[in-house]
Design an enzyme around this catalytic site. Structure first.
Site, PDB file in Angstrom:
ATOM      1  N   ASP A 141      54.626  53.724  46.862  1.00 35.14           N
ATOM      2  CA  ASP A 141      53.765  53.455  48.017  1.00 35.14           C
ATOM      3  C   ASP A 141      52.799  52.322  47.741  1.00 35.14           C
ATOM      4  OD1 ASP A 141      54.595  56.513  48.171  1.00 35.14           O
ATOM      5  OD2 ASP A 141      54.210  55.753  50.202  1.00 35.14           O
ATOM      6  N   GLN A 170      59.974  66.404  51.945  1.00 34.70           N
ATOM      7  CA  GLN A 170      60.780  65.215  52.253  1.00 34.70           C
ATOM      8  C   GLN A 170      62.096  65.216  51.471  1.00 34.70           C
ATOM      9  OE1 GLN A 170      57.498  65.230  51.603  1.00 34.70           O
ATOM     10  NE2 GLN A 170      56.410  63.512  52.547  1.00 34.70           N
ATOM     11  N   ARG A 206      46.467  55.973  57.324  1.00 36.60           N
ATOM     12  CA  ARG A 206      46.801  56.490  55.983  1.00 36.60           C
ATOM     13  C   ARG A 206      46.406  55.424  54.959  1.00 36.60           C
ATOM     14  NH1 ARG A 206      52.694  58.888  55.138  1.00 36.60           N
ATOM     15  NH2 ARG A 206      51.617  60.125  53.561  1.00 36.60           N
ATOM     16  N   ASN A 257      52.964  57.060  44.073  1.00 35.38           N
ATOM     17  CA  ASN A 257      54.108  57.576  44.798  1.00 35.38           C
ATOM     18  C   ASN A 257      53.846  59.033  45.121  1.00 35.38           C
ATOM     19  OD1 ASN A 257      56.818  57.005  45.868  1.00 35.38           O
ATOM     20  ND2 ASN A 257      57.514  58.529  44.375  1.00 35.38           N
ATOM     21  N   LYS A 258      54.759  59.661  45.835  1.00 34.14           N
ATOM     22  CA  LYS A 258      54.585  61.045  46.261  1.00 34.14           C
ATOM     23  C   LYS A 258      54.117  61.959  45.135  1.00 34.14           C
ATOM     24  CE  LYS A 258      54.808  62.100  49.497  1.00 34.14           C
ATOM     25  NZ  LYS A 258      53.589  62.078  50.328  1.00 34.14           N
TER      26      LYS A 258
HETATM   27  C1  LIG Z   1      60.401  53.826  50.497  1.00 35.41           C
HETATM   28  S1  LIG Z   1      58.762  54.333  50.448  1.00 35.41           S
HETATM   29  C2  LIG Z   1      58.969  56.044  50.303  1.00 35.41           C
HETATM   30  C3  LIG Z   1      57.753  56.723  49.747  1.00 35.41           C
HETATM   31  O1  LIG Z   1      56.893  57.179  50.799  1.00 35.41           O
HETATM   32  C4  LIG Z   1      56.787  58.585  50.680  1.00 35.41           C
HETATM   33  O2  LIG Z   1      55.544  59.092  51.064  1.00 35.41           O
HETATM   34  P1  LIG Z   1      55.372  59.735  52.561  1.00 35.41           P
HETATM   35  O3  LIG Z   1      56.597  60.554  52.835  1.00 35.41           O
HETATM   36  O4  LIG Z   1      54.092  60.554  52.447  1.00 35.41           O
HETATM   37  O5  LIG Z   1      55.210  58.545  53.482  1.00 35.41           O
HETATM   38  C5  LIG Z   1      57.038  58.860  49.219  1.00 35.41           C
HETATM   39  O6  LIG Z   1      55.929  58.556  48.416  1.00 35.41           O
HETATM   40  C6  LIG Z   1      58.177  57.929  48.983  1.00 35.41           C
HETATM   41  O7  LIG Z   1      58.466  57.624  47.655  1.00 35.41           O
END
Ligand SMILES: CSC[C@H]1O[C@H](OP(=O)(O)O)[C@H](O)[C@@H]1O
Length: 346
Positions: free
Chosen positions: A238, A197, A92, A248-249
């Site tokens: 991220d 999530q 990733r 971020n997401k």
């Molecule tokens: C504490 S880092 C969490 C961060 O990671 C998530 O992405 P993913 O679920 O795709 O790994 C999301 O951006 C969160 O804020």
């Protein structure tokens, strides 16, 4: 502590025990990862997800590889270790913790001169990364809670909770500290399409913690902030660029715009391991695009035609000017991010 934490990644001596986050909240099931390929697959398929948790999994993935390699020549070992690190990094592209953890594991091999010593040093460093992350996330929570008051209502997106880290999380860390201190911090969690999530992980995690949490769909955010007295937004990260631009997401950027227009603060909670001073601004951050079927389906059920054209970026970038403050384990940074972020590393 209030409750025994579920740890998403654990070193079990000859394998890695991993919470399969795809099955939550319906099932709490753990996998045994017995090869570095298993670790790559777990990161790619979001069996483990969340920037710090991905970094911890990668660190233990390299430790696992060292236990299984038959290489005895130290130079051959070192060059193959670099390749294995690059292999994990291909899973990733956006969360910098993956690259940060690989770099940190490779760095401990520099001063040693034998394969056996390197193996010991690598496992010790991976365990240190996990332990440090727990302490760091707790510190983020202790700084974050200074920004809020009893009965405040926060809105958060995706999951930046305990299972996205070693423990406590980043954006959710203040909820753990609030609980310990008897503070009633309330939450709205946006579901976070397409992988959900927020609905599957954050709503579940905060409910387990005994927090007053309410789930909303992503398109309810503006109306919820306006009509439900949300006092602040807090999200994870991220990758934070040197100027404070934050990946971020997907959906975070829009949330920041809404927060700005409605006049409430927008906070990013993240450890220094998620700050990437080598990336100067958000435009340089590679945004992962994931399989279109994540959007074409909901909980495994098709919601479109199978050949529907899809755009599925997993992240977006929030410009630093929309960020009220960045909460780290070394304190809260507000405004003029470039010099203040750099100073954190001095
Ligand atoms: C504490 S880092 C969490 C961060 O990671 C998530 O992405 P993913 O679920 O795709 O790994 C999301 O951006 C969160 O804020």
């Amino acid at each position: 502590m209030l409750n025994t934490p579920i740890r998403s990644v654990q070193w079990s001596g000859t394998h890695i025990t991993l919470l399969d986050q795809r099955l939550l909240p319906a099932k709490t099931e753990f996998l045994s990862l017995t090869s570095i390929k298993d670790v790559w697959d777990a990161i790619f398929k979001l069996k483990v997800r969340g920037a710090p948790a991905i970094g911890i999994a990668a660190a233990y993935g390299l430790a696992l590889w060292t236990q299984q390699t038959t290489l005895t020549n130290f130079n051959d070992f070192k060059s193959e270790l670099v390749k294995q690190g690059a292999y994990l990094e291909s899973s990733r592209p956006t969360a910098v913790n993956l690259f940060w953890a690989v770099k940190r594991i490779l760095s401990v091999v520099e001063p040693v001169s034998s394969v056996e010593t390197a193996k010991e040093a690598i496992l010790a460093e991976a365990q240190l990364i996990e332990k440090e992350d727990e302490d760091v996330c707790r510190s983020i929570g202790e700084y974050a809670i200074t920004l809020f008051h009893d009965e405040d209502t926060l809105l958060t997106h995706c999951n930046a909770g305990g299972i996205a880290t070693a423990r406590y999380g980043t954006a959710l860390a203040p909820f753990y500290i609030a609980k310990e201190r008897g503070m009633n911090l309330k939450a709205y969690a946006s579901e976070t399409r397409p992988v959900l999530q927020g609905a599957r992980l954050t709503a579940w995690e905060l409910q387990q913690l005994g927090v007053d949490v309410t789930l909303i769909t992503d398109n309810m955010v503006a109306h919820t902030i306006k009509s439900k007295g949300v006092t602040a937004v807090i999200v994870g990260a991220d990758r934070i660029a040197a100027n404070g631009d934050t990946a971020n997401k997907i959906g975070t950027y829009g949330l920041a715009l809404i927060a700005k227009s409605l006049g409430i603060p927008f906070y990013v909670a993240a450890p220094l391991s998620t700050i990437d001073l080598d990336t100067l601004s958000g435009g340089e951050i590679e945004i992962e695009e994931r399989h279109p079927d994540e959007v074409r389906t909901l909980n495994g059920q098709a919601i479109t035609t199978p050949d529907m054209k899809v755009f599925n970026p997993a992240f977006d970038v929030t410009p630093s000017e929309l960020i009220t403050g960045i909460i780290t384990e070394k304190g809260i940074i507000q405004g003029d991010y470039q010099p203040k972020l750099a100073k954190l590393f001095l």
